[in-house]
Design an enzyme around this catalytic site. Sequence first.
Site, PDB file in Angstrom:
ATOM      1  N   ILE A  84      17.337  25.549 114.047  1.00 46.56           N
ATOM      2  CA  ILE A  84      17.841  25.547 112.678  1.00 46.56           C
ATOM      3  C   ILE A  84      18.141  26.987 112.261  1.00 46.56           C
ATOM      4  O   ILE A  84      17.361  27.896 112.561  1.00 46.56           O
ATOM      5  CB  ILE A  84      16.786  24.934 111.718  1.00 46.56           C
ATOM      6  CG1 ILE A  84      16.417  23.501 112.149  1.00 46.56           C
ATOM      7  CG2 ILE A  84      17.266  24.967 110.274  1.00 46.56           C
ATOM      8  CD1 ILE A  84      17.515  22.484 112.031  1.00 46.56           C
TER       9      ILE A  84
ATOM     10  N   ASP B  51       8.986  24.077 121.274  1.00 48.37           N
ATOM     11  CA  ASP B  51       9.595  25.153 120.488  1.00 48.37           C
ATOM     12  C   ASP B  51      10.834  25.668 121.219  1.00 48.37           C
ATOM     13  O   ASP B  51      10.908  25.603 122.454  1.00 48.37           O
ATOM     14  CB  ASP B  51       8.621  26.334 120.345  1.00 48.37           C
ATOM     15  CG  ASP B  51       7.712  26.206 119.137  1.00 48.37           C
ATOM     16  OD1 ASP B  51       7.621  25.100 118.568  1.00 48.37           O
ATOM     17  OD2 ASP B  51       7.083  27.226 118.781  1.00 48.37           O
TER      18      ASP B  51
ATOM     19  N   HIS C 195      -3.586  25.705 123.662  1.00 49.16           N
ATOM     20  CA  HIS C 195      -2.996  26.876 123.015  1.00 49.16           C
ATOM     21  C   HIS C 195      -3.462  28.149 123.730  1.00 49.16           C
ATOM     22  O   HIS C 195      -4.661  28.302 123.996  1.00 49.16           O
ATOM     23  CB  HIS C 195      -3.417  26.906 121.544  1.00 49.16           C
ATOM     24  CG  HIS C 195      -2.638  27.869 120.699  1.00 49.16           C
ATOM     25  ND1 HIS C 195      -2.714  29.229 120.874  1.00 49.16           N
ATOM     26  CD2 HIS C 195      -1.762  27.656 119.692  1.00 49.16           C
ATOM     27  CE1 HIS C 195      -1.921  29.818 119.992  1.00 49.16           C
ATOM     28  NE2 HIS C 195      -1.325  28.885 119.271  1.00 49.16           N
TER      29      HIS C 195
ATOM     30  N   GLU D  55       1.222  21.857 113.530  1.00 48.49           N
ATOM     31  CA  GLU D  55       0.202  22.057 114.569  1.00 48.49           C
ATOM     32  C   GLU D  55      -1.172  21.549 114.112  1.00 48.49           C
ATOM     33  O   GLU D  55      -1.926  20.985 114.910  1.00 48.49           O
ATOM     34  CB  GLU D  55       0.125  23.541 114.934  1.00 48.49           C
ATOM     35  CG  GLU D  55      -0.775  23.857 116.102  1.00 48.49           C
ATOM     36  CD  GLU D  55      -0.623  25.307 116.541  1.00 48.49           C
ATOM     37  OE1 GLU D  55       0.132  25.563 117.493  1.00 48.49           O
ATOM     38  OE2 GLU D  55      -1.250  26.186 115.917  1.00 48.49           O
TER      39      GLU D  55
HETATM   40  C1  2GW Z   1      12.058  30.423 110.510  1.00 46.48           C
HETATM   41  C2  2GW Z   1      11.257  31.359 109.864  1.00 46.48           C
HETATM   42  C3  2GW Z   1       9.901  31.414 110.122  1.00 46.48           C
HETATM   43  C4  2GW Z   1       9.365  30.520 111.058  1.00 46.48           C
HETATM   44  C5  2GW Z   1      10.177  29.577 111.706  1.00 46.48           C
HETATM   45  C6  2GW Z   1      11.535  29.530 111.424  1.00 46.48           C
HETATM   46  C7  2GW Z   1      12.389  28.566 112.115  1.00 46.48           C
HETATM   47  C8  2GW Z   1      11.831  27.676 113.046  1.00 46.48           C
HETATM   48  C9  2GW Z   1      13.801  28.517 111.922  1.00 46.48           C
HETATM   49  O1  2GW Z   1      14.422  29.266 111.106  1.00 46.48           O
HETATM   50  N1  2GW Z   1      14.560  27.651 112.656  1.00 46.48           N
HETATM   51  C10 2GW Z   1      13.982  26.794 113.559  1.00 46.48           C
HETATM   52  O2  2GW Z   1      14.700  26.035 114.218  1.00 46.48           O
HETATM   53  N2  2GW Z   1      12.616  26.789 113.718  1.00 46.48           N
HETATM   54  C11 2GW Z   1      12.027  25.801 114.644  1.00 46.48           C
HETATM   55  O3  2GW Z   1      10.644  25.657 114.411  1.00 46.48           O
HETATM   56  C12 2GW Z   1      12.189  26.271 116.101  1.00 46.48           C
HETATM   57  O4  2GW Z   1      12.324  25.139 116.947  1.00 46.48           O
HETATM   58  C13 2GW Z   1      10.876  26.970 116.348  1.00 46.48           C
HETATM   59  O5  2GW Z   1      10.566  27.092 117.725  1.00 46.48           O
HETATM   60  C14 2GW Z   1       9.916  26.068 115.575  1.00 46.48           C
HETATM   61  C15 2GW Z   1       8.587  26.726 115.155  1.00 46.48           C
HETATM   62  O6  2GW Z   1       8.832  28.008 114.569  1.00 46.48           O
HETATM   63  P1  2GW Z   1       8.420  29.344 115.362  1.00 46.48           P
HETATM   64  O7  2GW Z   1       8.658  29.104 116.822  1.00 46.48           O
HETATM   65  O8  2GW Z   1       9.131  30.503 114.759  1.00 46.48           O
HETATM   66  O9  2GW Z   1       6.917  29.511 115.014  1.00 46.48           O
HETATM   67  P2  2GW Z   1       5.650  29.738 116.006  1.00 46.48           P
HETATM   68  O10 2GW Z   1       6.114  30.191 117.363  1.00 46.48           O
HETATM   69  O11 2GW Z   1       4.668  30.582 115.316  1.00 46.48           O
HETATM   70  O12 2GW Z   1       5.169  28.249 116.063  1.00 46.48           O
HETATM   71  C16 2GW Z   1       3.853  27.710 116.121  1.00 46.48           C
HETATM   72  O13 2GW Z   1       3.420  27.279 114.824  1.00 46.48           O
HETATM   73  C17 2GW Z   1       4.299  26.351 114.164  1.00 46.48           C
HETATM   74  C18 2GW Z   1       3.675  25.945 112.844  1.00 46.48           C
HETATM   75  O14 2GW Z   1       3.512  27.048 111.999  1.00 46.48           O
HETATM   76  C19 2GW Z   1       4.556  25.111 115.016  1.00 46.48           C
HETATM   77  O15 2GW Z   1       3.398  24.317 115.129  1.00 46.48           O
HETATM   78  C20 2GW Z   1       5.013  25.538 116.410  1.00 46.48           C
HETATM   79  O16 2GW Z   1       5.156  24.389 117.228  1.00 46.48           O
HETATM   80  C21 2GW Z   1       3.999  26.491 117.027  1.00 46.48           C
HETATM   81  O17 2GW Z   1       4.454  26.894 118.304  1.00 46.48           O
HETATM   82 MN    MN Z   2       7.584  29.314 118.630  1.00 45.50          MN
END
Ligand code: 2GW
Ligand code: MN
Length: 296
Positions: free
Chosen positions: A67, A155, A177, A247
């Site tokens: 997104i 992700d 994790h 999560e």
């Molecule tokens: C935008 C700003 C801040 C955080 C996320 C996003 C964002 C995420 C975005 O603008 N567009 C988007 O497609 N995403 C989707 O959400 C994308 O698939 C991404 O991999 C997923 C989770 O965001 P991410 O990867 O930046 O956050 P992480 O790596 O800290 O994710 C962990 O925590 C999340 C919950 O807070 C979820 O549980 C995720 O599965 C975890 O790996």
């Molecule tokens: Mn991620």
Amino acid sequence: YLDHLLEIRLPRMNYSQPETMNPPRRDILVMTPWFAPIVWDGTFNIDILNQQFKQRNVRIGLTVFAIKKYVVFIQLFLETAEKFFMVGHKVNYYIMTDRPKDVPNVTLAEGRKVVVLEIQSYARWQDVSMRRMEMISLFAKEQFIQEVDFLVCVDVDMRFSDHVGVEILSDIFGTLHPAFYRGQRQQFTYERRPASQAYIAYIEGDFYYAGGFFGGTVDEVYKLTNQCHNAIMTDKANSIEALWHDESHLNKYFLNHKPTKILSPEYLWDNSMGVPEVLRKRRFVAVPKNHVQIRN
Ligand code: 2GW
Ligand code: MN
């Protein structure tokens, strides 16, 4: 689906004998107390597993959300998936995005295809992340169930860097994790407020599962994502949001519905954690991101 694997008659194969008195790994837990395998390098024979799943003509769906600016991650994600993810099997990449025109063209091997699904975006990133549960459950029921046998939900800010194959498949699976696989349950970052549907008490919990890698049969993933989405909506109605969003809800679901297989942190690593000796392979690794630039 999996029940039928045992009915398969395998061809003659040469492989080293499993030795009752000589386990291949002694440094890690390879089985939960509810008899779910924990998948670590050295514990499985991929040739036997490939024979079993190949004969069933398994079809796997890999769901990923991109997104807004996160579309930049798609290219490396797909290119590395072609090298390492379910090679030799049928794969549908389900790319959920609000920017379908920005999905790059990546050359795919035979039997594999990209399916772009246009979805809406949400203003808050927490909602972008959490709404994945809703979207997966909706598409599982309407579309995925007719097209694939298993779903793998991950992700997008990731790249594959070693083998990820049918050894991960099971009715319903989660992943340890990378920051918590050695930890005590009291230290897990579960949601601790009883008012949330994701609440887990300090005296409860098996593992801390990562939000970025889970899956199972389409039916089981439907149940998981639908239940997590409902819990998220209940929290919203009660003006509470779980600490780690989707999560936290995933962890609550797995407390009450034990996964039938668990992936070791080989399957979701972050190089900022270093490379401990226990980790013989890093199969799926976080892509470092400039948080300010990508998230604003
Ligand atoms: C935008 C700003 C801040 C955080 C996320 C996003 C964002 C995420 C975005 O603008 N567009 C988007 O497609 N995403 C989707 O959400 C994308 O698939 C991404 O991999 C997923 C989770 O965001 P991410 O990867 O930046 O956050 P992480 O790596 O800290 O994710 C962990 O925590 C999340 C919950 O807070 C979820 O549980 C995720 O599965 C975890 O790996
Ligand atoms: Mn991620």
